[in-house]
Design a protein around this motif. Structure first.
Motif, PDB file in Angstrom:
ATOM      1  N   CYS A  41     -12.864   0.068  -5.433  1.00  0.00           N
ATOM      2  CA  CYS A  41     -11.698  -0.754  -5.789  1.00  0.00           C
ATOM      3  C   CYS A  41     -12.137  -2.058  -6.444  1.00  0.00           C
ATOM      4  O   CYS A  41     -11.584  -2.480  -7.469  1.00  0.00           O
ATOM      5  CB  CYS A  41     -10.861  -1.053  -4.547  1.00  0.00           C
ATOM      6  N   TYR A  99      -2.540  -8.500  -0.799  1.00  0.00           N
ATOM      7  CA  TYR A  99      -3.139  -7.563   0.149  1.00  0.00           C
ATOM      8  C   TYR A  99      -3.541  -8.304   1.424  1.00  0.00           C
ATOM      9  O   TYR A  99      -3.266  -7.847   2.544  1.00  0.00           O
ATOM     10  CB  TYR A  99      -4.352  -6.889  -0.479  1.00  0.00           C
ATOM     11  N   LEU A 103      -0.611   6.073  -2.915  1.00  0.00           N
ATOM     12  CA  LEU A 103      -0.781   4.703  -2.424  1.00  0.00           C
ATOM     13  C   LEU A 103      -0.905   3.722  -3.589  1.00  0.00           C
ATOM     14  O   LEU A 103      -1.366   4.064  -4.671  1.00  0.00           O
ATOM     15  CB  LEU A 103      -2.033   4.612  -1.550  1.00  0.00           C
ATOM     16  N   GLY A 104      -0.497   2.479  -3.319  1.00  0.00           N
ATOM     17  CA  GLY A 104      -0.784   1.387  -4.243  1.00  0.00           C
ATOM     18  C   GLY A 104       0.112   1.265  -5.445  1.00  0.00           C
ATOM     19  O   GLY A 104      -0.306   0.693  -6.461  1.00  0.00           O
ATOM     20  N   ASP A 105       1.359   1.741  -5.370  1.00  0.00           N
ATOM     21  CA  ASP A 105       2.260   1.577  -6.515  1.00  0.00           C
ATOM     22  C   ASP A 105       2.454   0.095  -6.862  1.00  0.00           C
ATOM     23  O   ASP A 105       2.626  -0.252  -8.034  1.00  0.00           O
ATOM     24  CB  ASP A 105       3.621   2.214  -6.216  1.00  0.00           C
ATOM     25  N   PHE A 155       0.267  -2.275  -6.838  1.00  0.00           N
ATOM     26  CA  PHE A 155      -0.839  -2.755  -7.668  1.00  0.00           C
ATOM     27  C   PHE A 155      -0.789  -2.157  -9.072  1.00  0.00           C
ATOM     28  O   PHE A 155      -1.134  -2.835 -10.047  1.00  0.00           O
ATOM     29  CB  PHE A 155      -2.171  -2.430  -6.982  1.00  0.00           C
ATOM     30  N   MET A 194       0.802  -1.218   0.000  1.00  0.00           N
ATOM     31  CA  MET A 194       0.000   0.000   0.000  1.00  0.00           C
ATOM     32  C   MET A 194       0.840   1.276   0.000  1.00  0.00           C
ATOM     33  O   MET A 194       0.530   2.221  -0.734  1.00  0.00           O
ATOM     34  CB  MET A 194      -0.933   0.016   1.226  1.00  0.00           C
ATOM     35  N   ARG A 209      -4.685   8.879  -6.213  1.00  0.00           N
ATOM     36  CA  ARG A 209      -4.285   7.738  -5.372  1.00  0.00           C
ATOM     37  C   ARG A 209      -3.667   8.182  -4.044  1.00  0.00           C
ATOM     38  O   ARG A 209      -3.464   7.373  -3.152  1.00  0.00           O
ATOM     39  CB  ARG A 209      -3.274   6.859  -6.108  1.00  0.00           C
ATOM     40  N   THR A 220      -4.242   7.308 -11.462  1.00  0.00           N
ATOM     41  CA  THR A 220      -2.865   6.994 -11.083  1.00  0.00           C
ATOM     42  C   THR A 220      -2.084   8.246 -10.704  1.00  0.00           C
ATOM     43  O   THR A 220      -1.337   8.253  -9.714  1.00  0.00           O
ATOM     44  CB  THR A 220      -2.151   6.270 -12.246  1.00  0.00           C
TER      45      THR A 220
END
Length: 270
Positions: free
Chosen positions: A228, A209, A148-150, A152, A66, A145, A141
């Motif tokens: 999501c 996750y 967060l979440g690079d 994914f 995350m 965001r 992107t």
């Protein structure tokens, strides 16, 4: 970041027109449809290879799924944006010249609103896919965001892993090698890589996750915000559809070859 956008705007059209000129000079017996189609496929394969390499780099560098970040995520999104826009144009050119070779009256009269409509009618899902990446995926992107979440996003980059093999399959057909062992092996790789990196990827992301936060795989979806899950489903749905098309083409190929004929699995999926 403007540098990444400008690089993409130069690299991908430059590659396409360079391939187009080189192929036209090398394969003088090819029609313009052949030249444009293969040029577009080659550029697609290059973009997909770069996207996969970027994705693997990002995924390998993120321990926290995350909060860990990597500069390559935003950079490659901007670098790849011109490709998505230009590839719509390249696909249209391929469609236009193919219809001219087949003698369709709408294309014989030149570029027109009718030829554009025919292209959109035939390849509407691919066009919609490209536009969604440009108009939805890219803004999310880059701006929404909150860093967060690079991990994914890197995973989603790797969905392009199967694309070079799809392009190779089309090029083999173009070269008259569709009834060879190489083409059959490539077809198996297409099915394996597509299923692994475009379909199994999604339960893998949910599992990663869940592993970090101690949530069983079957409960992860209930721990994520609704948007999501809806976003993942929207990305997964066309992948399943394209995989079914690939399976059908593979079945036709197998049946024709068992009767001594030939066919190909050249459906473009990105």
């Amino acid at each position: 970041m403007l540098t990444a956008l400008l690089c993409g705007a130069v690299v991908f059209p430059g590659l396409f027109f360079s391939f187009r000129k080189g192929l036209r000079d090398t394969f003088t017996h090819w029609s313009e449809a052949d030249v444009v189609c293969v040029s577009e496929r080659l550029v697609s394969a290059i973009h997909a290879s770069l996207a996969t390499a970027a994705g693997v780099t990002v995924v390998a560098s993120c321990n926290d799924v995350m909060t860990d970040s990597h500069w390559l995520v935003n950079w490659f999104v901007l670098f790849g944006a011109p490709y998505m826009a230009f590839d719509i144009f390249a696909m249209y050119l391929s469609h236009y010249h193919t219809q001219r070779v087949r003698g369709h009256s709408s294309s014989l009269s030149g570029h027109s609103l009718q030829t554009v409509k025919a292209f959109l009618s035939k390849d509407w899902m691919l066009v919609l896919h490209h536009l969604a990446l440009l108009l939805i995926f890219m803004p999310i992107t880059l701006f929404f965001r909150r860093g967060l979440g690079d991990f994914f996003i890197g995973c989603l980059f790797t969905t392009e892993f199967s694309t070079p093999f799809v392009s190779v399959g089309k090029i083999l057909i173009q070269l008259g090698l569709d009834d060879t062992r190489l083409h059959r092996i490539n077809g198996v790789i297409i099915l394996w890589s597509f299923f692994t990196c475009r379909i199994l990827l999604f339960p893998f992301m949910y599992w990663m996750y869940g592993r970090q936060f101690g949530v069983p795989l079957h409960r992860v979806a209930f721990h994520l915000p609704l948007h999501c899950n809806v976003g993942n489903l929207a990305i997964l749905a066309p992948q399943v559809y394209w995989f079914i098309l690939l399976l059908r083409k593979a079945k036709r190929l197998y049946l024709r070859q068992s009767r001594g004929g030939g066919d190909g699995t050249g459906q473009k999926t990105d």
